[in-house]
Design an enzyme around this catalytic site. Sequence first.
Site, PDB file in Angstrom:
ATOM      1  CB  SER A 101       0.675   6.569  -0.637  1.00 25.76           C
ATOM      2  OG  SER A 101       0.388   5.300  -0.131  1.00 25.76           O
ATOM      3  CG  ASP A 244      -1.763   3.374   2.824  1.00 28.82           C
ATOM      4  OD1 ASP A 244      -2.988   3.203   2.879  1.00 28.82           O
ATOM      5  OD2 ASP A 244      -1.177   3.695   1.773  1.00 28.82           O
ATOM      6  CG  ASP A 248      -3.856   2.979  -1.428  1.00 24.89           C
ATOM      7  OD1 ASP A 248      -3.254   2.994  -0.335  1.00 24.89           O
ATOM      8  OD2 ASP A 248      -3.271   3.160  -2.516  1.00 24.89           O
TER       9      ASP A 248
END
Length: 457
Positions: A101, A244, A248
């Site tokens: 992430s 990011d 998401d």
Amino acid sequence: MTAQGKRPPLFGTNGIRGIPNEDLTVEFSMKIGAAAGTYFSQDTVAMGRDTRSTGPMIFNAVSSGIMAAGKNVLDLGVLPTPAVQYYCKTHAVPGVVITASHNPPQFNGIKCIASDGTELSRSEEEKIEDIYYESSFRYSGWGNAGNLIRVNDAIDIYLDGVMKHVDKDAIRAYGFRVAVDAGNGASYFSAPELLRRLGCTVVSLNAYPDGHFTSRNSEPKPENLMDLINVVRNGKFSLGIAHDGDADRAVFVDEKGNFIDGDTILSLIVSSVTKPGDRVVTPISSSDAIDEICRKNGAELIRTRVGAPIVSRTMIEMGARIGGEENGGIIYGPHQYCRDGAMTAGLVLNLMASRGERISELIKDVPEFHIHKLSVERKVPWEQISEFVRQYAGKARIETSDGLKIFFEDGWVLMRPSGTEPIIRIYGQSRTAKRAAELAEEYRSLVEGIQDGASAL
Ligand code: MG
């Protein structure tokens, strides 16, 4: 990560995370692949990854493990996490995403997806952990080993899915000028491509895959988005968008170059899509603006513990239409039950087009609340800190569903020990930025004092 002694959980709130060749080794990754391949009942598993430089290495290790367990692997390529989730949902196959992430570039991770596109529940992750710790892998005979199949249209399928939920013609009619910052991450192709398909004039920043994230830190916070902010400020743009690392999440910059925080966008979208009787799900960490909006729209608000998978699961259980977090992670149920950066961007453009208003005007309708976030190193057990804080808070109402949430006349403080790092996260919330910061700082000093006192004993 060995099977000796205690069996620590391998999956955190967002999958397994670590530094490849240190605590996230290829040997470990292959075993997690074999465990997941053993656990999944379907004979095919979809896999994708973000742009991290260790992505091919960890992807190959995990996919080898899955194939050794006799399952075929669909290689969807480099794409946003929600694009893998959408593929899983629409093809009813489980999945694995290799991503960390927004973490710094040295990290990578393994995230498992259920065949409905949601993150695996904790109890399903535990079953994979059991297979790993007990080495009860079910390897196939040589003749039944899985195959690696390249899939080239996962991004198209995903973008088509997003575009079903917006009024394409209305957005195209405006011909918005949009600047988008992909941060060298997984949305480097899909983010500008979605905007092009929606008829926007697109200026893209950092829209090439670079696993070293040389352009900016992958967490879309204002201090990491100064290039985007300056581009929007100095050009004639309707909107700035940033994602990011695995896309998401989406955050926005208004046409004047002002950063719009994730909490405000969540509130704006909730306010625009809810009708009386709808259900909305958000964790206890988002602001009270969403309570006011739900009351006004006649919608029911359900608060959960912090963590996107918890919000998604609660939305499914409660039949909620919309949910999300204060960090720009928005979950639009009619599309899919996971955070989705492209869907969030689509919903914002849709709102601008349908209302014919600038984004800075639209957010004026959102009740003003501010959240001040900070973190403190945790040096003593959380229970000890929690005990002192409760005494200090005296008669204030305290909620304990996730850490401590302490309510005051003019705001609240939320304190939570991190599940992955030795830190305590502190959030102060109030109608003014000054008071939100005061609340967070007051409790930071308190925690520091408690820890200094405890270590002096
Ligand atoms: Mg993310």
